[in-house]
Enzyme design. Structure first.
Site, PDB file in Angstrom:
ATOM      1  N   ASP A 232       0.654  30.630 -64.887  1.00 56.98           N
ATOM      2  CA  ASP A 232       1.398  31.491 -63.978  1.00 56.98           C
ATOM      3  C   ASP A 232       2.410  30.580 -63.288  1.00 56.98           C
ATOM      4  O   ASP A 232       2.249  29.359 -63.244  1.00 56.98           O
ATOM      5  CB  ASP A 232       0.475  32.190 -62.961  1.00 56.98           C
ATOM      6  CG  ASP A 232       1.181  33.389 -62.323  1.00 56.98           C
ATOM      7  OD1 ASP A 232       2.430  33.477 -62.428  1.00 56.98           O
ATOM      8  OD2 ASP A 232       0.506  34.241 -61.713  1.00 56.98           O
TER       9      ASP A 232
HETATM   10  C1  BGC Z   1       3.361  36.237 -60.926  1.00 60.78           C
HETATM   11  C2  BGC Z   1       3.430  36.561 -62.398  1.00 60.78           C
HETATM   12  C3  BGC Z   1       4.860  36.610 -62.834  1.00 60.78           C
HETATM   13  C4  BGC Z   1       5.516  35.271 -62.531  1.00 60.78           C
HETATM   14  C5  BGC Z   1       6.974  35.189 -62.937  1.00 60.78           C
HETATM   15  C6  BGC Z   1       4.157  34.987 -60.570  1.00 60.78           C
HETATM   16  O1  BGC Z   1       4.249  34.846 -59.195  1.00 60.78           O
HETATM   17  O2  BGC Z   1       2.021  36.068 -60.531  1.00 60.78           O
HETATM   18  O3  BGC Z   1       2.787  37.760 -62.663  1.00 60.78           O
HETATM   19  O4  BGC Z   1       4.961  36.926 -64.181  1.00 60.78           O
HETATM   20  O5  BGC Z   1       5.446  35.050 -61.133  1.00 60.78           O
HETATM   21  O6  BGC Z   1       7.768  35.945 -62.101  1.00 60.78           O
END
Ligand code: BGC
Length: 764
Positions: A232
C-alpha cells in the site's frame, strides 16, 4: 517473453537497475529501462472509477483528475448480489483504463466490514466472506478480461482506519482463514489477479508488508499466486524485511532511498541476490502483460453512465414499506415535499484515495421533477446544513411547514462527507443530529414520510425509523444514482438490493463493540469468526435489518425444495434446488440465498453461513428453478489443530431463504467423511474427551465407576447427585491425573497402552 529470456534479461541488469525496479518510479508508475526495452506500467485508483491526473506531471493528482464515470462504491454495488452485473462493471472500468493508458487498477477492496465505524467501509463489500469473495472475483474477472490488471487490496485484516499504519490486528488462525483471508484466497485461485496490495497494518504483530507467512507461505506456496505483491502507498517499514518476506514492488517511489538499501544489503551479503532476482522477474512478468499495446480505445461515456445507473438501480435496498407507501403513484399524487440538502447535493461517493471526478452527477430532486413532469407539485426545503451537525431551528421549521402541506414527504438524509472517509473512522454510528432531528420533526406533521439514505456504512435507524413509513437505503450510489432513486420511488424500477451487512439496533450490539478500536497498538479480534450475522444469530439477537434483507414491490413464492441426496460423502457434489415464482403484479428480481449449518461439530460453528446465492429476474406469474452445487469446502471449517480445512461427519442443515432471517425451506443431510483428520490424543487430553472414543469408553467408564465407588465408601456419601458430581469433576481431569487419583491402580504403562490404542485408530 519466455522464462529463459526473462532469466537472461535479469542476468544483464545491474544490481542498481534491479533494485530500482522494485520501487515505484513515481507516484503511479514503475521504472522503464529503454536499453532493455522494459516499459513502465501505470497504476490508478480505484476501485469504483478511475483517477487520472489532468496534468501529466502532477503525479499525485493535486491539480485534479480527468472526469471519469463514478460508479456506485463497493458497499452499494455489493447490495446488488448480481455477479454478472459486477463483472460488466469490471469490464467497463477496464475499458476506461485502456482509454486513459492505465495498466493496473487498484482494487477491489475485499476487507471485511468488521465494525460499522470503519471509515472506509464504503470501499468494502460485506461482513460476509463468501459474498465478498464472489462479488470481488466478478469485478476482477471483468476487469482482467479487458487486459487490465487488478490489484486486490488490502492484504489483510485492514478493518479500521484507526491507527491504520501501525495497528496490529490480532486473531487466531481459524478467524484469519475463515473470515479475513477467504476472499483473497478465492480470488487468487479463481481469477489469478495480477497483483495483491499488502495492507498498512500489522497482523499478529508483524507488518503485513513484511509478513512472510502471509506473502510467501500462504499466498504463493499454498494458493499458487503468481502475480506481484505491491505495498500500500507508503506501507513499507523495513524494505529488506519486506523484500525477504515476498513484497515485490514498493509504492510509490522511495526517491531512491530504499533502492540503495537493497544494493548495500546485497553487497554486504545481508541479502541473497536471488531473492531480488525473483522479485524482479515477477515484476517483469506483470510489466510484460501490462505493456501489451492498448487499442487506443475511446469509451462511450454515455453508455458507461447508463451502466453506472444500472448498477445503482440494483444497489438500492428497500428497507421499510408500511401500508405500501411505495411506489408512489405519479398520476394520483398532487403534492410532494422533497426535504433535505442531499436531494440537491447528493453524497454519491466516499472521501480519500478512491474519489473520482465524475462526468455528470444526477440529482434526485431533478429526477423527481422530471418524472412528475410538473414542478408545481413539488416543494423543496433544505432541512439542514451539510457543513455542520447542529440542527437549525429555522430550517427545521421550514421543512415542517413544507411537509405539512404535501401529501407525502421524502426526506433525504445520511452521512455528509466529513463523517465518513479513508484515513479516519466514524465517531459513532448515528447520522448527524440535524438529519435525525429533521426526520423526527417532519414525522410529527406528516404521516407519509419516506426516508432516502446516503451513507457508505450502516447507520443507526432506531428509533427514528419507527415513525416513518418508508426507508430506502441508497448507499453511496455513484454519479447516476439520482435517477435510480427517483425510479425506485415511483416504481419505474422495482428494488432488488439485499443488505450485504447487518444493520444492528445500536452500535453497542455490534460484534466488535468491546474491543474496538483497540489500544496500545493492538486490536484484539475477540469475536473471532463471529462477525456480522454470524454473531447476531449465534446470540439470538434482534437486529434492525438482517443480512440479506431487502423488500420488493412484488411477491415471490418458493416451492419444490429438493436436495439431491441426503446421505453423502464429503467427496460428493450435492445439488440443492428450489422453484421461485413471481406471484405479484410487476416484474421483479429476487436473490435466492443458501445457508449451511453444521449440526454436529467439535468446534463452535455459526448458526448459518452463506454458501450460495443467485439473483433471478421474473415477470409476473413466471417461475424459475434455481439450483446450487455444494462441495466439500462449503461444509468445512479451518481446524487450527489440523492446520487445514476439515469436514466433520454428522448432520448438516441446508437452508434456502430470502434473507438470513427469512428461511423458506430447510433440510438435513448426513455427511460421511472419507479421509478424516486424525486427531492425536495425549496425556493431557481430558478423560471426558477420551470417553467419546468407542474403543476405550467402557474401560474408562469401569475405572471411573470403581473410583467413584471407592470415594463413596470413603466419604459415606451414597446419594446419586454426589456420584454424578464426582463423575463430572473427573471428566475434566487430564487423563494422566488418573494415575494419582486411582492410587496407582491406573499405571503409567496402562496410560501409554491406552493412548497407543486410541491414536492408532485416531477416532474423532
Ligand atoms: C490506500 C490505497 C490506495 C493507495 C493509492 C492508499 O492510501 O490505502 O487503497 O490504492 O493509497 O492511492
Amino acid at each position: 517473453m519466455s522464462e529463459k529470456n526473462l532469466d537472461s534479461l535479469v542476468a544483464k541488469m545491474t544490481l542498481e537497475e534491479k533494485a530500482s525496479l522494485c520501487s515505484g518510479h513515481s507516484f503511479w508508475t514503475t521504472k522503464a529501462f529503454k536499453r532493455y526495452g522494459i516499459p513502465s506500467i501505470r497504476m490508478s485508483d480505484g476501485p469504483h472509477g478511475i483517477r487520472r491526473s489532468v496534468v501529466p506531471k502532477d503525479e499525485v493528482g493535486f491539480f485534479g483528475s480527468v472526469k471519469e464515470i463514478c460508479f456506485p462504491t463497493a458497499s452499494a454495488w455489493a447490495s446488488s448480489w448480481n455477479v454478472d452485473l459486477i463483472e460488466k462493471m469490471g469490464m467497463a472500468l477496464g475499458e476506461e483504463c485502456q482509454a486513459e493508458g492505465i495498466d493496473m487498477l487498484l482494487g477491489p477492496g475485499v476487507n471485511i466490514m468488521r465494525t460499522p465505524l470503519c471509515g472506509r467501509n464504503f470501499e468494502y463489500i460485506s461482513e460476509d466472506p463468501y459474498l465478498t469473495a464472489l462479488l470481488g472475483a466478478a469485478w476482477v474477472k471483468g476487469l482482467q478480461w479487458t487486459g487490465i490488471g487488478a490489484c486486490v487490496k488490502h492484504f489483510t485484516a485492514n478493518n479500521t482506519e484507526f491507527e491504520r499504519m501501525t495497528l496490529s490486528s490480532e486473531m487466531d488462525e481459524r478467524t484469519l482463514r475463515e473470515i479475513y483471508l477467504f476472499a483473497f484466497e478465492y480470488i487468487v485461485k479463481n481469477e489469478k489477479p495480477w497483483a495483491i496490495m499488502s495492507a498498512y497494518n500489522r497482523l499478529n504483530g508483524v507488518y503485513c508488508s513484511e509478513n512472510k507467512y502471509l506473502l510467501t507461505d500462504i499466498l504463493r506456496k499454498e494458493w499458487g499466486f503468481n502475480g506481484i505483491v505491491i505495498s500500500d502507498w507508503g506501507a513499507v517499514d523495513n524494505r529488506l524485511e519486506a523484500l525477504k518476506a515476498g513484497l515485490n514492488l514498493e509504492m510509490p517511489t522511495s526517491f531512491g532511498v530504499t533502492n540503495r538499501q537493497i544494493v548495500e544489503a546485497v553487497e554486504s551479503g545481508k541479502l541473497n541476490e536471488k531473492i531480488l532476482d525473483e522479485s524482479v522477474k515477477s515484476i517483469l512478468r506483470v510489466i510484460i502483460k501490462g505493456s501489451i499495446k492498448k487499442n487506443k480505445i475511446k469509451y462511450n461515456k454515455d453508455l458507461h453512465h447508463k451502466l453506472a445507473r444500472a448498477v445503482a438501480r440494483e444497489s438500492i435496498v428497500l428497507l421499510k414499506n408500511v401500508d405500501h407507501i411505495l411506489p408512489l403513484d405519479k398520476e394520483k399524487l398532487n403534492s410532494v415535499a422533497v426535504i433535505g440538502a442531499m436531494a440537491k447535493h447528493p453524497r454519491y461517493q466516499g472521501n480519500g484515495s478512491s474519489k473520482v471526478r465524475p462526468t455528470w452527477v444526477e440529482k434526485a430532486y431533478d429526477e423527481i421533477v422530471q418524472i412528475l413532469g410538473d414542478k408545481k407539485k413539488i416543494k423543496y426545503a433544505k432541512g439542514y446544513s451539510l457543513d455542520h451537525d447542529e440542527p437549525k431551528l429555522s430550517l427545521v421549521e421550514e421543512a415542517m411547514n413544507t411537509a405539512a402541506e404535501a401529501e407525502v414527504a421524502i426526506v433525504f438524509a445520511g452521512l455528509p462527507d466529513q463523517h465518513e472517509s479513508e484515513s479516519y473512522d466514524r465517531e459513532h454510528m448515528n447520522m448527524p443530529e440535524n438529519h435525525v432531528k429533521l426526520i423526527e420533526a417532519v414525522a410529527q406533521v406528516q404521516k407519509n414520510v419516506i426516508v432516502v439514505l446516503s451513507n457508505g456504512s450502516a447507520v443507526s435507524m432506531k428509533p427514528w425509523d419507527e415513525n416513518v413509513k418508508g426507508v430506502i437505503e441508497g448507499w453511496l450510489i455513484g454519479e447516476a444514482g439520482g435517477s435510480a432513486i427517483a425510479e425506485v420511488l415511483f416504481g419505474i424500477v422495482n428494488p432488488s438490493g439485499k443488505l450485504s451487512v447487518t444493520i444492528p439496533n445500536k452500535f453497542s450490539d455490534s460484534p466488535s463493540y468491546l474491543t474496538y478500536p483497540g489500544s496500545g497498538g493492538v486490536a484484539i479480534y475477540a469475536e473471532n469468526i463471529f462477525v456480522g450475522y454470524r454473531y447476531y444469530d449465534k446470540k439470538g439477537m434482534d437486529v434492525a435489518y438482517p443480512f440479506g434483507f431487502g423488500l420488493s414491490y412484488t411477491t415471490f413464492e418458493y416451492r419444490d425444495f429438493e436436495i439431491s441426496k441426503k446421505d453423502v460423502f464429503d467427496t460428493d457434489t450435492i445439488e440443492v434446488s428450489v422453484k421461485v415464482k413471481n406471484t405479484g403484479k410487476c416484474f421483479g428480481k429476487e436473490v435466492v440465498q443458501l445457508y449451511i449449518k453444521d449440526l454436529v461439530a467439535s468446534e463452535l460453528r455459526p448458526e448459518r453461513e452463506l454458501k450460495g446465492f443467485t439473483k433471478i429476474a421474473l415477470e409476473p406469474e413466471e417461475e424459475k428453478k434455481v439450483a446450487f452445487k455444494l462441495r466439500r469446502r462449503e461444509f468445512s471449517f479451518y481446524s487450527i489443530e489440523a492446520g487445514a480445512w476439515i469436514v466433520e461427519p454428522g448432520d448438516f442443515k441446508i437452508m434456502i431463504g430470502r434473507s438470513s432471517r427469512e428461511i423458506r425451506y430447510s433440510g438435513i443431510i448426513y455427511m460421511k467423511v472419507k479421509s478424516r483428520f486424525r486427531k492425536r490424543f495425549t496425556r493431557y487430553t481430558s478423560i471426558g474427551k477420551l470417553m467419546h472414543h468407542p474403543k476405550v469408553e467402557s474401560k474408562l467408564e469401569q475405572l471411573l465407576t470403581k473410583m467413584i465407588g471407592f470415594q463413596v465408601l470413603l466419604r459415606g456419601k451414597t446419594k446419586d447427585r454426589y456420584v454424578t458430581a464426582v463423575k463430572k469433576v473427573l471428566r475434566e481431569f487430564p487423563i494422566h491425573k488418573l494415575i494419582i487419583v486411582s492410587r496407582g491402580e491406573f499405571t503409567e504403562e496402562m496410560l501409554q497402552n491406552l493412548l497407543e490404542e486410541v491414536n492408532e485408530e485416531g477416532e474423532r
